[in-house]
Scaffold this motif. Structure first.
Motif, PDB file in Angstrom:
ATOM      1  N   PRO A  81      -0.268  -1.668  -7.484  1.00 27.45           N
ATOM      2  CA  PRO A  81      -0.777  -0.326  -7.680  1.00 27.45           C
ATOM      3  C   PRO A  81       0.023   0.741  -8.127  1.00 27.45           C
ATOM      4  CG  PRO A  81      -1.609  -1.660  -5.863  1.00 27.45           C
ATOM      5  CD  PRO A  81      -0.398  -2.274  -6.119  1.00 27.45           C
ATOM      6  N   THR A  82      -0.563   1.693  -8.867  1.00 31.55           N
ATOM      7  CA  THR A  82       0.068   3.068  -9.213  1.00 31.55           C
ATOM      8  C   THR A  82      -0.447   3.984  -8.235  1.00 31.55           C
ATOM      9  OG1 THR A  82      -1.396   3.331 -10.941  1.00 31.55           O
ATOM     10  CG2 THR A  82       0.385   2.074 -11.746  1.00 31.55           C
ATOM     11  N   GLY A  83       0.240   5.289  -8.248  1.00 38.42           N
ATOM     12  CA  GLY A  83      -0.019   5.975  -7.681  1.00 38.42           C
ATOM     13  C   GLY A  83       0.650   6.418  -6.250  1.00 38.42           C
ATOM     14  N   SER A  84       0.876   7.609  -5.761  1.00 37.99           N
ATOM     15  CA  SER A  84       1.634   7.732  -4.375  1.00 37.99           C
ATOM     16  C   SER A  84       0.908   7.148  -3.294  1.00 37.99           C
ATOM     17  CB  SER A  84       1.831   9.303  -4.208  1.00 37.99           C
ATOM     18  OG  SER A  84       2.336   9.730  -3.211  1.00 37.99           O
ATOM     19  N   GLY A  85       1.856   6.273  -2.512  1.00 40.53           N
ATOM     20  CA  GLY A  85       1.292   5.684  -1.142  1.00 40.53           C
ATOM     21  C   GLY A  85       0.526   4.419  -1.529  1.00 40.53           C
ATOM     22  N   SER A  86       0.286   3.962  -2.668  1.00 40.50           N
ATOM     23  CA  SER A  86      -0.763   2.919  -3.158  1.00 40.50           C
ATOM     24  C   SER A  86       0.237   1.773  -3.470  1.00 40.50           C
ATOM     25  CB  SER A  86      -1.420   3.299  -4.334  1.00 40.50           C
ATOM     26  OG  SER A  86      -2.464   4.270  -4.190  1.00 40.50           O
ATOM     27  N   GLY A  87       1.218   2.029  -4.028  1.00 43.98           N
ATOM     28  CA  GLY A  87       2.083   0.750  -4.279  1.00 43.98           C
ATOM     29  C   GLY A  87       3.524   0.545  -3.582  1.00 43.98           C
TER      30      GLY A  87
END
Length: 202
Positions: free
Chosen positions: A126-132
């Motif tokens: 996953p992309t995005g802060s905290g997601s990956g």
């Protein structure tokens, strides 16, 4: 991009060989090497901050875990890097799962790991802060790997690998040494272990 190989730990394969005379011999210990990849440059597109439009589209950088090398898109790549995005080669059935754990302590693919491929609307990593694999700090404008996040990959050859991203900045600087205005970003430093025989031991 530089690569350095280090022997970090040894994994023993459980199980025994069965022979006709009923003598059980343990399988030999298999030594797994963790490979360190430094400064894999994968700059993001150039974006006009006022309009949000892409003014220069940059290519993904395609990496083969099996070869420990950058390859072309028409070769058997496993992961593709650009900015903070990491794609998997879904056309060659490469899949990935992001799990929590200590890199050295993950010695087998967890039974509850959920592997996925990329789709038109989502990424297996996953992309995005905290997601990956990373957090973005809007106060310091910096990207940092999330401690205890490990990426598991099943490669083009069907082998399992575990990956820990160590840095997003050139030279792998300490957090307090990163200047988002001058420190080159999108230079990945990571380590990985590849199991070459298709088993789930890592």
């Amino acid at each position: 991009m530089k690569t350095i190989q280090k022997l970090l730990f040894t994994t023993a394969i459980s199980g025994f060989l069965f022979s006709c005379d009923s003598n059980d011999d343990p399988l030999p210990i298999v030594e797994l090497e963790a490979t360190l990849v430094e400064d894999l440059a994968a700059p993001n597109d150039v974006i006009d901050r006022t309009t949000g439009e892409v003014t220069e589209e940059r290519p993904f950088q395609f990496f083969s875990l099996e070869q420990n090398a950058l390859v072309s898109e028409n070769e058997d790549w496993d992961l593709a890097f650009k900015g903070t995005t990491i794609r998997v080669n879904s056309s060659k059935n490469v899949s990935a799962a992001v799990v929590n754990g200590i890199f050295e302590e993950i010695t087998e693919v967890p039974a509850n790991a959920t592997f996925a491929t990329d789709t038109e609307t989502s990424f297996a990593i996953p992309t995005g802060s905290g997601s990956g694999w990373y957090n973005y700090n809007p106060a310091t404008f910096t990207v940092t790997p999330i401690p205890g996040r490990v990426i598991l990959v099943q490669t083009t050859a069907g082998n399992y690998s575990k990956i820990e991203i160590l840095s997003y900045y050139k030279g792998n600087p300490a957090a307090d040494q990163i200047n988002p205005m001058t420190t080159p970003s999108a230079h990945y430093t990571f380590r990985f272990v590849l199991r070459p025989d298709g088993t789930t031991n890592l």
